[in-house]
Design a protein around this motif. Sequence first.
Motif, PDB file in Angstrom:
ATOM      1  N   PRO A 185       0.826  -1.205   0.000  1.00 24.38           N
ATOM      2  CA  PRO A 185       0.000   0.000   0.000  1.00 24.38           C
ATOM      3  C   PRO A 185       0.862   1.258   0.000  1.00 24.38           C
ATOM      4  O   PRO A 185       2.064   1.213   0.283  1.00 24.38           O
ATOM      5  N   ALA A 186       0.229   2.388  -0.322  1.00 28.41           N
ATOM      6  CA  ALA A 186       0.927   3.673  -0.307  1.00 28.41           C
ATOM      7  C   ALA A 186       1.539   3.915   1.064  1.00 28.41           C
ATOM      8  O   ALA A 186       1.073   3.385   2.075  1.00 28.41           O
ATOM      9  N   GLY A 187       2.585   4.739   1.087  1.00 32.66           N
ATOM     10  CA  GLY A 187       3.415   4.928   2.273  1.00 32.66           C
ATOM     11  C   GLY A 187       2.678   5.022   3.586  1.00 32.66           C
ATOM     12  O   GLY A 187       3.035   4.403   4.569  1.00 32.66           O
ATOM     13  N   GLY A 188       1.606   5.829   3.650  1.00 33.73           N
ATOM     14  CA  GLY A 188       0.906   6.000   4.919  1.00 33.73           C
ATOM     15  C   GLY A 188       0.159   4.767   5.348  1.00 33.73           C
ATOM     16  O   GLY A 188      -0.026   4.506   6.526  1.00 33.73           O
ATOM     17  N   GLY A 189      -0.336   4.002   4.351  1.00 33.34           N
ATOM     18  CA  GLY A 189      -1.086   2.796   4.675  1.00 33.34           C
ATOM     19  C   GLY A 189      -2.408   3.066   5.347  1.00 33.34           C
ATOM     20  O   GLY A 189      -3.002   2.187   5.957  1.00 33.34           O
ATOM     21  N   GLY A 331       3.151   2.762  -9.799  1.00 31.02           N
ATOM     22  CA  GLY A 331       3.749   3.278  -8.568  1.00 31.02           C
ATOM     23  C   GLY A 331       5.178   2.826  -8.380  1.00 31.02           C
ATOM     24  O   GLY A 331       5.952   3.452  -7.651  1.00 31.02           O
ATOM     25  N   LEU A 332       5.554   1.728  -9.069  1.00 33.70           N
ATOM     26  CA  LEU A 332       6.928   1.244  -8.980  1.00 33.70           C
ATOM     27  C   LEU A 332       7.867   2.093  -9.821  1.00 33.70           C
ATOM     28  O   LEU A 332       9.075   2.159  -9.541  1.00 33.70           O
ATOM     29  N   GLY A 384      11.739   5.252  -1.228  1.00 35.48           N
ATOM     30  CA  GLY A 384      10.425   5.305  -0.618  1.00 35.48           C
ATOM     31  C   GLY A 384       9.365   5.191  -1.698  1.00 35.48           C
ATOM     32  O   GLY A 384       9.652   4.976  -2.874  1.00 35.48           O
ATOM     33  N   HIS A 385       8.094   5.323  -1.309  1.00 34.71           N
ATOM     34  CA  HIS A 385       7.004   5.257  -2.284  1.00 34.71           C
ATOM     35  C   HIS A 385       5.818   6.037  -1.736  1.00 34.71           C
ATOM     36  O   HIS A 385       5.586   6.089  -0.529  1.00 34.71           O
ATOM     37  N   ASP A 386       5.076   6.661  -2.643  1.00 35.25           N
ATOM     38  CA  ASP A 386       3.906   7.411  -2.222  1.00 35.25           C
ATOM     39  C   ASP A 386       2.652   6.953  -2.962  1.00 35.25           C
ATOM     40  O   ASP A 386       1.638   7.641  -2.950  1.00 35.25           O
ATOM     41  N   ASP A 387       2.719   5.804  -3.606  1.00 39.57           N
ATOM     42  CA  ASP A 387       1.570   5.244  -4.309  1.00 39.57           C
ATOM     43  C   ASP A 387       1.551   3.746  -4.061  1.00 39.57           C
ATOM     44  O   ASP A 387       2.564   3.146  -3.698  1.00 39.57           O
ATOM     45  N   ASP A 388       0.370   3.137  -4.243  1.00 40.61           N
ATOM     46  CA  ASP A 388       0.292   1.685  -4.132  1.00 40.61           C
ATOM     47  C   ASP A 388       1.161   1.043  -5.206  1.00 40.61           C
ATOM     48  O   ASP A 388       1.354   1.603  -6.292  1.00 40.61           O
ATOM     49  N   ILE A 389       1.661  -0.149  -4.898  1.00 39.44           N
ATOM     50  CA  ILE A 389       2.470  -0.898  -5.866  1.00 39.44           C
ATOM     51  C   ILE A 389       1.976  -2.342  -5.880  1.00 39.44           C
ATOM     52  O   ILE A 389       1.913  -2.996  -4.843  1.00 39.44           O
ATOM     53  N   VAL A 536       8.746  -3.738   4.255  1.00 42.26           N
ATOM     54  CA  VAL A 536       9.883  -3.894   3.348  1.00 42.26           C
ATOM     55  C   VAL A 536      11.100  -3.239   3.972  1.00 42.26           C
ATOM     56  O   VAL A 536      12.085  -3.889   4.278  1.00 42.26           O
ATOM     57  N   THR A 537      11.067  -1.943   4.134  1.00 38.99           N
ATOM     58  CA  THR A 537      12.002  -1.158   4.937  1.00 38.99           C
ATOM     59  C   THR A 537      11.343   0.189   5.144  1.00 38.99           C
ATOM     60  O   THR A 537      10.495   0.601   4.348  1.00 38.99           O
ATOM     61  N   PRO A 538      11.722   0.913   6.184  1.00 40.31           N
ATOM     62  CA  PRO A 538      11.103   2.215   6.407  1.00 40.31           C
ATOM     63  C   PRO A 538      11.347   3.152   5.240  1.00 40.31           C
ATOM     64  O   PRO A 538      12.420   3.155   4.640  1.00 40.31           O
ATOM     65  N   SER A 539      10.347   3.940   4.914  1.00 39.28           N
ATOM     66  CA  SER A 539      10.503   4.932   3.859  1.00 39.28           C
ATOM     67  C   SER A 539      11.353   6.084   4.356  1.00 39.28           C
ATOM     68  O   SER A 539      11.378   6.389   5.540  1.00 39.28           O
ATOM     69  N   PRO A 540      12.086   6.757   3.440  1.00 43.62           N
ATOM     70  CA  PRO A 540      12.868   7.912   3.852  1.00 43.62           C
ATOM     71  C   PRO A 540      11.986   9.002   4.440  1.00 43.62           C
ATOM     72  O   PRO A 540      10.784   9.060   4.190  1.00 43.62           O
TER      73      PRO A 540
END
Length: 650
Positions: A185-189, A331-332, A384-389, A536-540
Amino acid sequence: MQESARDENMDRLTGDARTVRQVFEAIPAAVAGVETPGEYRLVAVNAAYRALVERDEVLGRSASELFPELVAQQLFDLLDRPFRTGETVTAREWRIQLPREGGPDEDVYIDCTVVPQKSASGEVVRLVAFAQDVTERVRERQAARRAAEEGRDGPPDVVGVLQRQLLPAGLPILPGLQIGGSYLPAGGGSAAGGDWFDAVPLPDGRTALVVGDVAGHGVEAAAAMGRLRAVLEDRLDHTGDIAEALAAADRLAERLPAARSATLCVAAVDPADGRLTYCTAGHPPPLLIPSGGPARYLRSSGGGPLGTGTGFPLAEDRLDVGDQLLLYSDGLLRRPGQDVAAGTVELAEVAADVAAGRALREDWLAAVDRLTTQTLELLVRTSGHDDDIALLAAQRTAAHAPLLLDLPAESEAIPAARKALDEWLYDLGARAEDVILLRHAIGELVTNGVEHAYDGTPGAVRIRAECTGRGVVEIEVADDGNWREPWQPTEDRGRGLAMASDFADELHVETGPRGTTATVRHRLTRPARLLAPGEVTPSPVPSDLPNLLLILDQPSEGHPRIRLDGPVDAATAEQLREELVVRTRGGTTPLTVDLTGVTHLSSAGVAVLYEAETRTDPPGRPFLLYAPPGSPAQHVMAMVALPHTTAEPG
């Protein structure tokens, strides 16, 4: 006198150097000095660094030669960037695998900061890397998360429950085709998203792979996604016709505003000959990773998103045995600070490394699972990511031979059948739960044949197991003896058929003068991974720059013209929609939109532009989108087949 003073100074300098050396060696973080870009020659390392890598003789040697396995893990990218930009780079909780003497590679999580050192002229001459082993901290957090999920006492995670219900419960297990999928899911979830994947066995033995993207987030986008997925799955399962399924989804999008401008990639694979038929309806094309050779993107089939009236032409290609196909949502590619062109190149490189086993070693995972999870981890942890993937991978494999057993109707046949069936199912890729159920079902049927078919005379029990192209395993247990009606069950006998029926999806028994055949049918699936935010790992840490979209009037001798500067994403799409409605007077006046300054064009922005283009399309009041070649907006619009021009208007 002068010589004595000079000797004292030398002694003091030697003592100072010794002290500096002692302090450097005692630093608890691993510290390394690196020179020479691309070679990464180690010019200084401390005791903590040597302990981390478990090597002593490293000074003066090339890190890329000492640790070649770290190249595909992208660790040296942390060194490339400061050499190139002169800026400090930080990574947080990166998983790397380090080789260990006499044992398997070890997973280690590190926090790392790389600081460039510059000459008087500003040239980067050296890097100093500080790495802290935080494996214990990460393991504790992972254990705490698992414990919380297993013993959750509070209110349910509504968002997570909704997302799990909208994604497939499992992916089919098929002969000649292995399928794996992951969703992040996007970063915030905090809201369900509109991305999804699915795998649908078709009536003719092919399998349809689907990845889709509905613009936006929240309940409306998730509901639209669920309806689209249901329509596609129903049509594909019933007819197996990609074009018909897409046409049905397109009709739904015309009636359902939230589904309009959704993008889709649908690919039907025939495991028998590798024939591949696909459609990229405004969606990024699949990535084909051959078992030997470079990865390549399939050509776009043409056509635009749903509800835009562009049609859905099909294209063809082929998979050889061992080849892998990766479908993904955009998003990827459009991650923070990453333009689409660079993201496209990086995805192909990373996925090829993962498929070839050059990245993280996880041999216990199937190749398709490594491709979806490791590719996601290695790309997202950098930016990091800000959209669903959503990622869906398929690998064409050698056909799985049926299981054929002909056993004497004796007690030894029962454990022999169980053992052979277990091995056959595990080789097929079945989950332990399904193996246990089928083991018990077939065990009961073999027991019946051994104990009741021949009344003590010699005979045989035959077992045949096969996995069909619909993802259903069919297992026959046959004998040539006499059928005996089940007696009234007691506490410990007479329940075999009832138990076999309970353990499988379907049980059918045929009796006759030539013997009895019991057939068990059971659908096999393997789980898809729905990853939690931060798993996965924390986003920046997010940038402090404001998320502003500037809409400016531009002088023009012809039609009115505006320029967009900034991101056109879910946060700014509604602002743009309102502005376009006003400036085109609801689609009655012409307008030229210059997207040169657009830094990010998300699916939500694409939906707004498609809507405006459709509304103002009649001749005499054209709606013209302009983006120069190579710009972020141009890459996205070309990918989704959104009409635009790359030539300066006028």
